[in-house]
Write a protein that holds these residues in place. Structure first.
Motif, short mmCIF file in Angstrom:
data_model
loop_
_atom_site.label_atom_id
_atom_site.label_comp_id
_atom_site.label_asym_id
_atom_site.label_seq_id
_atom_site.Cartn_x
_atom_site.Cartn_y
_atom_site.Cartn_z
N ILE A 85 -61.55 -20.07 -17.34
CA ILE A 85 -62.05 -19.83 -18.87
C ILE A 85 -61.78 -18.29 -19.02
O ILE A 85 -61.60 -17.75 -20.16
N THR A 86 -61.88 -17.33 -18.00
CA THR A 86 -61.67 -15.80 -18.09
C THR A 86 -60.24 -15.71 -18.65
O THR A 86 -60.05 -14.97 -19.57
N ALA A 87 -59.01 -16.25 -18.17
CA ALA A 87 -57.87 -16.12 -18.50
C ALA A 87 -57.72 -16.70 -19.94
O ALA A 87 -56.75 -16.01 -20.64
N THR A 88 -58.28 -17.69 -20.34
CA THR A 88 -58.20 -18.33 -21.70
C THR A 88 -58.73 -17.20 -22.75
O THR A 88 -58.07 -17.04 -23.63
N VAL A 89 -59.74 -16.87 -22.38
CA VAL A 89 -60.42 -15.89 -23.44
C VAL A 89 -59.44 -14.60 -23.34
O VAL A 89 -59.28 -13.82 -24.75
#
Length: 281
Positions: A85-89
């Motif tokens: 999710i961090t990479a997505t954001v």
């Protein structure tokens, strides 16, 4: 005595109403102060609530934008345990920043006179080059094919602009696209002792002019060729011939374009008579 007692009573009676008035004034002042404090506190609370509501709306909009950007991403592993999710954001934020920069650049763009650039970037002017003959070339007599490696790229009429580079006889293409490639060679035959030969004797030369493209393939590719067989009498003092060729080709970044010739020692390397260039169209 009775008179003095009466005066004292009147004095005491006259002071009693004054004490009550002072008490009422103090109570009124305290009440007013409390009302003012309550009003200030209510105003402060209203401003705080308005600020919180504004921040809520702003962050709601940012979240909607992040969600919209996220939905456009094609992320591997989405829906699995490996999804980050961090990479997505981070990717969504990067896309938003790039979009804002593009919009700002489009709004601030103004067309001005072009300085000659040393490197190419998207949106800049198109790459071009015009190389000229270098009279300092020392070419030995050679009837076979020879690559011309000493073009002039900086002085006189020569020009390199907008990312085009030159090295070791090669024009190096900076970006994919369609390019017009051209070259001209001026040949000159000089006979030092024309009177020592008979009319039956003649000098025969094959003047061949090649243009090569070298890409990822191991061998250069011939893309243009012009040729002529000349027959100059040995009694002739000099002879002249000019070969020109040009064409449009699709080239890729990193491709190299070069010129090769036969009988290179006969070429006149004056900058106005022999030249080589390319430009993006």
């Amino acid at each position: 005595m009775a008179a003095r007692s009466s005066k004292r009573q009147d004095s005491e009676c006259s002071t009693a109403p004054l004490a009550d008035d002072i008490y009422e004034r103090k109570a009124c002042n305290s009440h007013c102060t409390l009302v003012v404090l309550c009003s200030v506190l209510a105003f402060f609370c209203a401003g705080l609530l308005a600020g919180l509501a504004t921040m809520w709306v702003y962050f709601g909009q940012q979240i909607d934008q992040l969600r919209s950007a996220y939905e456009k991403l094609d992320l591997p592993g989405h829906g699995s345990d490996r999804w980050n999710i961090t990479a997505t954001v981070d990717e969504a934020v990067r896309m938003l920043l790039e979009q804002e920069e593009d919009q700002k650049a489009a709004a601030d763009h103004t067309q001005v006179g072009p300085p000659i650039q040393t490197g190419w970037s998207p949106g800049s002017r198109k790459p071009m080059a015009h190389l000229t003959g270098n009279p300092r070339q020392n070419l030995r007599k050679h009837h076979g094919e020879v690559k011309l490696r000493s073009w002039e790229s900086e002085q006189g009429l020569a020009t390199l602009a907008n990312g085009m580079k030159y090295r070791g006889g090669n024009l190096i293409i900076p970006v994919d696209g369609l390019y017009y490639i051209y070259s001209q060679l001026s040949y000159r035959f000089l006979n030092e002792n024309p009177e020592e030969h008979s009319d039956k004797d003649a000098n025969i030369f094959q003047l061949i002019h090649y243009t090569f493209k070298q890409s990822s393939y191991p061998e250069p590719q011939l893309i243009m060729k012009s040729s002529r067989s000349t027959c100059w009498s040995k009694r002739t003092e000099f002879g002249l011939y000019t070969s020109f060729q040009g064409g449009v080709f699709r080239l890729e970044k990193g491709d190299k374009v070069s010129i090769s010739v036969s009988n290179a020692q006969m070429i006149s390397f004056e900058e106005s008579s022999s030249f080589f260039g390319a430009f993006m169209i």
